[in-house]
Design an enzyme around this catalytic site. Structure first.
Site, short mmCIF file in Angstrom:
data_model
loop_
_atom_site.label_atom_id
_atom_site.label_comp_id
_atom_site.label_asym_id
_atom_site.label_seq_id
_atom_site.Cartn_x
_atom_site.Cartn_y
_atom_site.Cartn_z
N ASP A 9 0.85 -1.20 0.00
CA ASP A 9 0.00 0.00 0.00
C ASP A 9 0.89 1.25 0.00
O ASP A 9 1.77 1.39 0.85
CB ASP A 9 -0.91 -0.02 1.25
CG ASP A 9 -1.97 1.08 1.22
OD1 ASP A 9 -3.16 0.75 1.26
OD2 ASP A 9 -1.61 2.27 1.15
N ASP A 104 -4.04 2.36 -4.94
CA ASP A 104 -2.69 2.35 -4.32
C ASP A 104 -2.43 1.12 -3.47
O ASP A 104 -1.55 1.12 -2.64
CB ASP A 104 -2.49 3.63 -3.49
CG ASP A 104 -3.10 3.52 -2.10
OD1 ASP A 104 -4.15 2.86 -1.96
OD2 ASP A 104 -2.51 4.09 -1.18
N GLU A 105 -3.19 0.06 -3.73
CA GLU A 105 -3.15 -1.08 -2.81
C GLU A 105 -3.32 -2.38 -3.60
O GLU A 105 -4.18 -2.46 -4.47
CB GLU A 105 -4.30 -0.89 -1.82
CG GLU A 105 -4.48 -1.93 -0.79
CD GLU A 105 -5.80 -1.71 -0.02
OE1 GLU A 105 -6.47 -0.67 -0.20
OE2 GLU A 105 -6.16 -2.62 0.73
P1 TTP Z 1 -5.28 5.08 1.57
O1 TTP Z 1 -4.29 4.05 1.16
O2 TTP Z 1 -6.34 4.68 2.53
O3 TTP Z 1 -4.55 6.31 2.25
P2 TTP Z 1 -3.20 7.01 1.88
O4 TTP Z 1 -2.47 6.28 0.79
O5 TTP Z 1 -3.45 8.45 1.62
O6 TTP Z 1 -2.40 6.91 3.24
P3 TTP Z 1 -1.73 5.61 3.92
O7 TTP Z 1 -1.99 4.47 3.02
O8 TTP Z 1 -0.26 5.93 4.02
O9 TTP Z 1 -2.38 5.51 5.23
O10 TTP Z 1 -5.99 5.67 0.29
C1 TTP Z 1 -5.30 5.87 -0.92
C2 TTP Z 1 -5.77 7.11 -1.63
O11 TTP Z 1 -7.17 7.05 -1.84
C3 TTP Z 1 -5.54 8.37 -0.81
O12 TTP Z 1 -4.24 8.89 -1.00
C4 TTP Z 1 -6.62 9.27 -1.33
C5 TTP Z 1 -7.75 8.33 -1.72
N1 TTP Z 1 -8.77 8.35 -0.66
C6 TTP Z 1 -9.86 9.22 -0.80
O13 TTP Z 1 -9.99 9.90 -1.82
N2 TTP Z 1 -10.79 9.25 0.18
C7 TTP Z 1 -10.69 8.51 1.33
O14 TTP Z 1 -11.55 8.61 2.23
C8 TTP Z 1 -9.56 7.63 1.48
C9 TTP Z 1 -9.41 6.80 2.72
C10 TTP Z 1 -8.64 7.60 0.46
MG MG Z 2 -2.19 4.17 0.89
#
Ligand code: TTP
Ligand code: MG
Length: 405
Positions: A9, A104-105
């Site tokens: 991720d 992103d995962e």
């Molecule tokens: P995440 O992987 O949940 O969050 P992140 O990558 O920003 O942070 P981390 O993994 O380091 O905790 O989500 C990936 C992307 O998805 C995030 O950058 C933006 C988008 N997203 C939204 O648009 N709305 C949301 O509520 C969430 C959780 C994520």
């Molecule tokens: Mg992320």
């Protein structure tokens, strides 16, 4: 051999992409989601911004109040989509068993890949390095024998982390964590559990299954398994179905061979019906058994490409007979699946009259079932099921076809 599954991720994804494109943003509290004076919520917050309490989903106005010096960016989706595609392409270079979960995962099944990289840990280091070199992004990787523990490990290691949970350590790894850390447990479930005095995943893991089922219905069982670090879900590459399977959990664990055989017959017919409906033939049959203690085995056997219930059943029955002869405990769940799917056509041996006969018979059964419902025709094997289960599908946990290797 224990599986090795990675959960990968990207850290603060949207924000990090912005920081790569504009280095002035690096090391600063940055929010993607829009202007702070607008309605809307934070989509992503840099780790610097998170130290002020900012997080995804928070109203932008609140974020601005908590951290006025943060830089607020509108964001633009095409940039993130592009970065996501390049991220997935790098992962696909490391293993074909890639299941993207969101932009992103992803999960990556890397079982057996250690010799290529020295160790799975080294492989993860190499993945992190390539993503850093080629995209400028940092990523966190969790490694475990199943998806759920891998995901928790990745989450726990953030940012820029790498955490491997050794086979056999899944349960003790999860035990001290608060229940909310278990994927699938939302605010509501957390509240219910806390209300029952269950605060850690360890406490959840020792709750009687019957109590969990009472509170959460069918998902109680999944909760139980995941809390115990048990998760045999496959990493499922997208695209055409790679396999078709059906499984069922018995109301009470059983060693009764006629019952197991009858159930296998019924499930084989369901798999065969779907194979024919999809116009495919299978080259491999897999039997799955879960025992009373939740340990799970799969046994597979390759076959000459076929879409006949009878072939699936007889192959599954051989595998079942062997498995049962090895003793062990009563069976909790039985499943049958087919893989190595091909389009029939030239592979079909048209001179084989018995194959032709089976094909005609199965097509006729499918037609009648389509018209009158699946249980309209009970073949000899499945007739026995009438005594065990009420008519219809009640009593079965029928799963949608799953993709697998
Ligand atoms: P995440 O992987 O949940 O969050 P992140 O990558 O920003 O942070 P981390 O993994 O380091 O905790 O989500 C990936 C992307 O998805 C995030 O950058 C933006 C988008 N997203 C939204 O648009 N709305 C949301 O509520 C969430 C959780 C994520
Ligand atoms: Mg992320």
């Amino acid at each position: 051999m224990a599986r090795r599954i990675m959960h990968i991720d990207l850290d603060a994804f949207f924000v990090s992409v912005e920081q790569v494109l504009n280095p002035e943003l690096q090391g600063k509290p940055v929010v993607v989601g829009g202007r702070p004076d607008r309605r809307g919520v934070v989509a992503a917050a840099s780790y610097e911004a998170r130290t002020f309490g900012l997080h995804a989903g928070m109203p932008l106005t609140t974020a601005h109040r908590l951290c006025p010096q943060a830089i607020f960016i509108e964001g633009s989706f095409p940039k993130y989509r592009d970065a996501s595609q390049r991220f997935m392409a790098i992962l696909a270079d490391f293993s074909p068993y890639l299941e993207p979960v969101s932009l992103d995962e992803a999960y990556l099944d890397v079982t057996g890949f250690e010799s290529l990289h020295g160790s799975i840990h080294q492989m993860a280091v190499a993945i992190k390095q390539r993503i850093k070199d080629e995209l400028g992004l940092s990523v966190s990787i969790g490694i475990a024998s199943g998806k759920v523990v891998a995901k928790v490990a990745a989450e726990l290691s953030k940012p820029d982390g790498l955490l491997e949970v050794a086979a056999g350590e899944e349960r003790s790894f999860l035990a001290p964590l608060p229940v909310a850390k278990l994927p699938g447990i939302g605010k509501k479930t957390e509240r219910i559990l806390n209300g029952m005095g269950i605060n850690t995943i360890g406490e959840l893991s020792t709750m009687p299954l019957s109590a969990l089922k009472g509170h959460f219905g069918a998902s109680g069982e999944l909760l139980h398994r995941h809390a115990n670090g048990i998760d045999d879900r496959q990493v499922e590459p997208p695209g055409a179905a790679k396999s078709i399977s059906r499984e069922t959990t018995f109301a009470t664990d059983t060693r009764d061979r006629p019952q197991l055989k009858a159930t296998l017959g019924y499930l084989s017919e369901r798999v065969g019906a779907e194979l024919r409906q999809k116009g495919r033939q299978a080259g491999c049959v897999t039997l799955k058994l879960r025992y009373a203690d939740f340990s799970t085995i799969t046994r597979r056997h390759t076959i000459k490409a076929s879409d006949a219930d009878q072939t699936i059943f007889s192959t599954g029955l051989k595998l079942l007979t062997t498995a049962l002869s090895q003793g062990r405990q009563p069976v909790r769940l039985i499943g049958i699946g087919v893989s190595n799917l091909t389009e029939p056509g030239w592979q079909l041996d048209m001179l084989d009259s018995s194959a032709q006969r089976l094909e005609r018979l199965n097509k006729a059964i499918d037609r009648i079932r389509k018209k009158y419902g699946f249980t309209a025709i009970q073949t000899g094997r499945t007739l026995l099921l009438k005594d065990i289960f009420p008519p219809g599908d009640d009593g079965y946990t029928l799963h949608t076809p799953s993709l697998s290797r």
